[in-house]
Design a protein around this motif. Structure first.
Motif, PDB file in Angstrom:
ATOM      1  N   HIS A 118       0.831  -1.213   0.000  1.00 23.33           N
ATOM      2  CA  HIS A 118       0.000   0.000   0.000  1.00 23.33           C
ATOM      3  C   HIS A 118       0.862   1.258   0.000  1.00 23.33           C
ATOM      4  O   HIS A 118       0.563   2.230  -0.711  1.00 23.33           O
ATOM      5  CB  HIS A 118      -0.923   0.009   1.214  1.00 23.33           C
ATOM      6  CG  HIS A 118      -1.320   1.382   1.642  1.00 23.33           C
ATOM      7  ND1 HIS A 118      -2.146   2.191   0.885  1.00 23.33           N
ATOM      8  CD2 HIS A 118      -0.965   2.118   2.733  1.00 23.33           C
ATOM      9  CE1 HIS A 118      -2.294   3.354   1.494  1.00 23.33           C
ATOM     10  NE2 HIS A 118      -1.591   3.338   2.611  1.00 23.33           N
ATOM     11  N   GLU A 119       1.921   1.265   0.778  1.00 21.90           N
ATOM     12  CA  GLU A 119       2.787   2.450   0.861  1.00 21.90           C
ATOM     13  C   GLU A 119       3.415   2.761  -0.492  1.00 21.90           C
ATOM     14  O   GLU A 119       3.552   3.935  -0.875  1.00 21.90           O
ATOM     15  CB  GLU A 119       3.857   2.231   1.926  1.00 21.90           C
ATOM     16  CG  GLU A 119       3.296   2.250   3.347  1.00 21.90           C
ATOM     17  CD  GLU A 119       4.301   1.807   4.392  1.00 21.90           C
ATOM     18  OE1 GLU A 119       5.382   1.297   3.995  1.00 21.90           O
ATOM     19  OE2 GLU A 119       4.006   1.942   5.593  1.00 21.90           O
ATOM     20  N   ILE A 120       3.799   1.720  -1.239  1.00 18.93           N
ATOM     21  CA  ILE A 120       4.343   1.933  -2.584  1.00 18.93           C
ATOM     22  C   ILE A 120       3.268   2.522  -3.490  1.00 18.93           C
ATOM     23  O   ILE A 120       3.520   3.460  -4.261  1.00 18.93           O
ATOM     24  CB  ILE A 120       4.893   0.611  -3.145  1.00 18.93           C
ATOM     25  CG1 ILE A 120       6.216   0.260  -2.449  1.00 18.93           C
ATOM     26  CG2 ILE A 120       5.079   0.691  -4.665  1.00 18.93           C
ATOM     27  CD1 ILE A 120       6.815  -1.048  -2.878  1.00 18.93           C
ATOM     28  N   SER A 121       2.050   1.991  -3.384  1.00 17.24           N
ATOM     29  CA  SER A 121       0.943   2.503  -4.181  1.00 17.24           C
ATOM     30  C   SER A 121       0.661   3.957  -3.857  1.00 17.24           C
ATOM     31  O   SER A 121       0.510   4.805  -4.754  1.00 17.24           O
ATOM     32  CB  SER A 121      -0.312   1.650  -3.922  1.00 17.24           C
ATOM     33  OG  SER A 121      -1.444   2.197  -4.561  1.00 17.24           O
ATOM     34  N   ALA A 122       0.614   4.287  -2.573  1.00 16.72           N
ATOM     35  CA  ALA A 122       0.299   5.652  -2.159  1.00 16.72           C
ATOM     36  C   ALA A 122       1.387   6.632  -2.581  1.00 16.72           C
ATOM     37  O   ALA A 122       1.096   7.757  -3.019  1.00 16.72           O
ATOM     38  CB  ALA A 122       0.101   5.696  -0.645  1.00 16.72           C
ATOM     39  N   ALA A 123       2.642   6.216  -2.474  1.00 12.60           N
ATOM     40  CA  ALA A 123       3.753   7.100  -2.834  1.00 12.60           C
ATOM     41  C   ALA A 123       3.786   7.401  -4.326  1.00 12.60           C
ATOM     42  O   ALA A 123       4.269   8.460  -4.750  1.00 12.60           O
ATOM     43  CB  ALA A 123       5.076   6.480  -2.392  1.00 12.60           C
ATOM     44  N   ALA A 124       3.287   6.471  -5.141  1.00 13.49           N
ATOM     45  CA  ALA A 124       3.319   6.648  -6.600  1.00 13.49           C
ATOM     46  C   ALA A 124       2.115   7.410  -7.139  1.00 13.49           C
ATOM     47  O   ALA A 124       2.068   7.727  -8.334  1.00 13.49           O
ATOM     48  CB  ALA A 124       3.389   5.271  -7.274  1.00 13.49           C
ATOM     49  N   LYS A 125       1.164   7.706  -6.303  1.00 10.91           N
ATOM     50  CA  LYS A 125      -0.093   8.321  -6.754  1.00 10.91           C
ATOM     51  C   LYS A 125       0.140   9.705  -7.347  1.00 10.91           C
ATOM     52  O   LYS A 125       0.716  10.577  -6.682  1.00 10.91           O
ATOM     53  CB  LYS A 125      -1.065   8.415  -5.578  1.00 10.91           C
ATOM     54  CG  LYS A 125      -2.477   8.833  -5.958  1.00 10.91           C
ATOM     55  CD  LYS A 125      -3.383   8.752  -4.735  1.00 10.91           C
ATOM     56  CE  LYS A 125      -4.816   9.080  -5.078  1.00 10.91           C
ATOM     57  NZ  LYS A 125      -5.699   8.946  -3.882  1.00 10.91           N
ATOM     58  N   PRO A 126      -0.289   9.949  -8.576  1.00  8.75           N
ATOM     59  CA  PRO A 126      -0.106  11.269  -9.184  1.00  8.75           C
ATOM     60  C   PRO A 126      -0.930  12.330  -8.455  1.00  8.75           C
ATOM     61  O   PRO A 126      -1.975  12.032  -7.873  1.00  8.75           O
ATOM     62  CB  PRO A 126      -0.615  11.073 -10.617  1.00  8.75           C
ATOM     63  CG  PRO A 126      -0.602   9.599 -10.844  1.00  8.75           C
ATOM     64  CD  PRO A 126      -0.884   8.989  -9.508  1.00  8.75           C
ATOM     65  N   VAL A 127      -0.459  13.546  -8.501  1.00 10.06           N
ATOM     66  CA  VAL A 127      -1.193  14.664  -7.901  1.00 10.06           C
ATOM     67  C   VAL A 127      -1.561  15.652  -8.997  1.00 10.06           C
ATOM     68  O   VAL A 127      -0.815  15.834  -9.950  1.00 10.06           O
ATOM     69  CB  VAL A 127      -0.362  15.361  -6.799  1.00 10.06           C
ATOM     70  CG1 VAL A 127      -0.113  14.412  -5.646  1.00 10.06           C
ATOM     71  CG2 VAL A 127       0.974  15.862  -7.356  1.00 10.06           C
ATOM     72  N   PRO A 128      -2.744  16.252  -8.885  1.00 10.74           N
ATOM     73  CA  PRO A 128      -3.143  17.226  -9.917  1.00 10.74           C
ATOM     74  C   PRO A 128      -2.296  18.485  -9.848  1.00 10.74           C
ATOM     75  O   PRO A 128      -1.682  18.754  -8.808  1.00 10.74           O
ATOM     76  CB  PRO A 128      -4.616  17.499  -9.555  1.00 10.74           C
ATOM     77  CG  PRO A 128      -4.736  17.148  -8.101  1.00 10.74           C
ATOM     78  CD  PRO A 128      -3.747  16.044  -7.858  1.00 10.74           C
ATOM     79  N   PRO A 129      -2.249  19.257 -10.943  1.00  6.80           N
ATOM     80  CA  PRO A 129      -2.996  19.060 -12.183  1.00  6.80           C
ATOM     81  C   PRO A 129      -2.373  17.982 -13.061  1.00  6.80           C
ATOM     82  O   PRO A 129      -1.148  17.807 -13.059  1.00  6.80           O
ATOM     83  CB  PRO A 129      -2.911  20.431 -12.856  1.00  6.80           C
ATOM     84  CG  PRO A 129      -1.605  20.983 -12.370  1.00  6.80           C
ATOM     85  CD  PRO A 129      -1.455  20.508 -10.956  1.00  6.80           C
ATOM     86  N   PHE A 130      -3.239  17.243 -13.777  1.00 11.08           N
ATOM     87  CA  PHE A 130      -2.772  16.172 -14.644  1.00 11.08           C
ATOM     88  C   PHE A 130      -2.631  16.693 -16.071  1.00 11.08           C
ATOM     89  O   PHE A 130      -3.404  17.535 -16.517  1.00 11.08           O
ATOM     90  CB  PHE A 130      -3.751  15.000 -14.620  1.00 11.08           C
ATOM     91  CG  PHE A 130      -4.046  14.495 -13.236  1.00 11.08           C
ATOM     92  CD1 PHE A 130      -3.016  14.137 -12.378  1.00 11.08           C
ATOM     93  CD2 PHE A 130      -5.348  14.375 -12.784  1.00 11.08           C
ATOM     94  CE1 PHE A 130      -3.275  13.676 -11.093  1.00 11.08           C
ATOM     95  CE2 PHE A 130      -5.625  13.906 -11.511  1.00 11.08           C
ATOM     96  CZ  PHE A 130      -4.582  13.557 -10.656  1.00 11.08           C
ATOM     97  N   SER A 131      -1.643  16.180 -16.773  1.00 10.74           N
ATOM     98  CA  SER A 131      -1.435  16.604 -18.156  1.00 10.74           C
ATOM     99  C   SER A 131      -0.875  15.420 -18.948  1.00 10.74           C
ATOM    100  O   SER A 131      -0.518  14.392 -18.384  1.00 10.74           O
ATOM    101  CB  SER A 131      -0.468  17.789 -18.222  1.00 10.74           C
ATOM    102  OG  SER A 131       0.794  17.442 -17.682  1.00 10.74           O
ATOM    103  N   GLY A 132      -0.816  15.578 -20.257  1.00 12.81           N
ATOM    104  CA  GLY A 132      -0.282  14.534 -21.121  1.00 12.81           C
ATOM    105  C   GLY A 132      -1.369  13.698 -21.742  1.00 12.81           C
ATOM    106  O   GLY A 132      -2.546  13.771 -21.368  1.00 12.81           O
TER     107      GLY A 132
END
Length: 327
Positions: free
Chosen positions: A289-303
């Motif tokens: 879970h910690e790996i998942s949470a650390a990788a979570k993108p934060v807005p604003p999103f682009s691309g």
């Protein structure tokens, strides 16, 4: 105020029969009696949550009842309730803010399951009643299509699984990207294959491998999420599934970590979650879970790539060495 008899009638009219979740009725593979009982309990709990939502005057009323469900199955109850509220939102009469209200309440801790439940409703509603995309989370909205894919594979198994049907140019979300809609739906189909295959890793892999190869990655990933969240297998069976997933293991591990996050954030971690992540991710559920949470993108999103897929790939990269190290 809705009268009690009318609320009971609404529950009876809107709620499917429990028999629809029986493996024998669905024609699904039966590995053994414990796996069958587990999967049918999941289905019944989902329908119980749906019925709570169908009958409730307010989402908070359904939440009180959902909190009484056993921790192993409570998330499925929240998923069913989200479908129920989304169906009610889609009706031409009554309120149209039930899912939104539910997601701001206790449903917030089960937000992944809530979005998946909305996808179930989408499969039952006419297109002009589908969720309005601008009120959905730009990161998690793809879980709606995951839920849609699960529903179609579960209830239209011949078409979506055995004939490997794929809907041309899926129209939601309208701004696309259309190519990712297909992938999100396949992730849901993969989750459903865990149920259709009766939690038998050999049977699940056989079903997946009949699909065109480009679809395998998302299908294996979806099955890995279900293997972790729903369970129904021993450590040896998880090892078998890990081996059968072959080059798709990093995204199987990613999905397993997603399942750990969904259970952790809802306070629903159970021993099987830990067993599954130790085999598929090489670490306990909290660490996954910690790996998942650390990788979570934060807005604003682009691309051009949805933030949800960026998230998945970031997590998968963390687990790329799992197969080689055998952790």
């Amino acid at each position: 105020m809705v009268t009690s008899p009318l609320r009971s009638l609404r529950r009876r009219v809107l709620t499917p029969n429990d028999s629809e979740t029986e493996l024998s009725v669905r024609g699904f593979h039966v590995k053994d009696a414990p796996a069958r009982d587990l999967l049918e309990t999941v289905g019944r709990t989902f329908l119980r949550g749906y019925a709570y939502a169908a009958e409730a005057s307010e989402p908070a009323e359904a939440e009180e009842r959902l909190e009484e469900l056993p921790s192993r199955f409570r998330g499925f109850g929240y998923e069913g309730a989200a479908m129920g509220f989304a169906v009610r939102d889609g009706l031409p009469f009554g309120r149209h803010d039930l899912v939104e209200t539910f997601a701001r309440g206790r449903g917030r801790d089960h937000i992944y399951m809530v979005y998946v439940g909305v996808g179930w409703a989408m499969a039952r509603l006419p297109r002009f009643r589908w969720p309005v995309v601008n009120v959905t989370d730009p990161l998690l909205r793809w879980l709606v299509l995951d839920g849609y894919g699960f529903h179609q594979a579960y209830f239209k198994t011949q078409k979506y699984v055995h004939q490997q049907y794929r809907e041309p140019s899926f129209p939601w979300p309208a701004e696309g990207p259309r190519w990712y809609a297909d992938r999100a739906i396949d992730q849901g189909i993969g989750r459903a294959l865990w149920f259709i295959g009766g939690t038998d890793p050999v049977e699940v892999a056989r079903l997946i491998d009949r699909f065109p190869e480009p679809r395998h990655e998302d299908l294996y990933s979806g099955a890995g999420l279900a293997a972790t969240y729903a369970g129904g297998v021993t450590e040896q069976e998880l090892l078998t599934f890990r081996e059968l997933s072959g080059p798709h293991l990093p995204l199987v591990a990613q999905a397993s970590a997603f399942a750990a996050t969904a259970r952790f954030e809802a306070g629903l971690l159970v021993p099987h979650t830990d067993l599954a992540t130790k085999v598929l991710c090489g670490m306990p559920a909290v660490q996954a879970h910690e790996i998942s949470a650390a990788a979570k993108p934060v807005p604003p999103f682009s691309g051009d790539t949805p933030a949800y897929e960026v998230w998945r790939q970031r997590i998968a990269a963390q687990f790329a060495s799992v197969e080689e190290t055998g952790r």
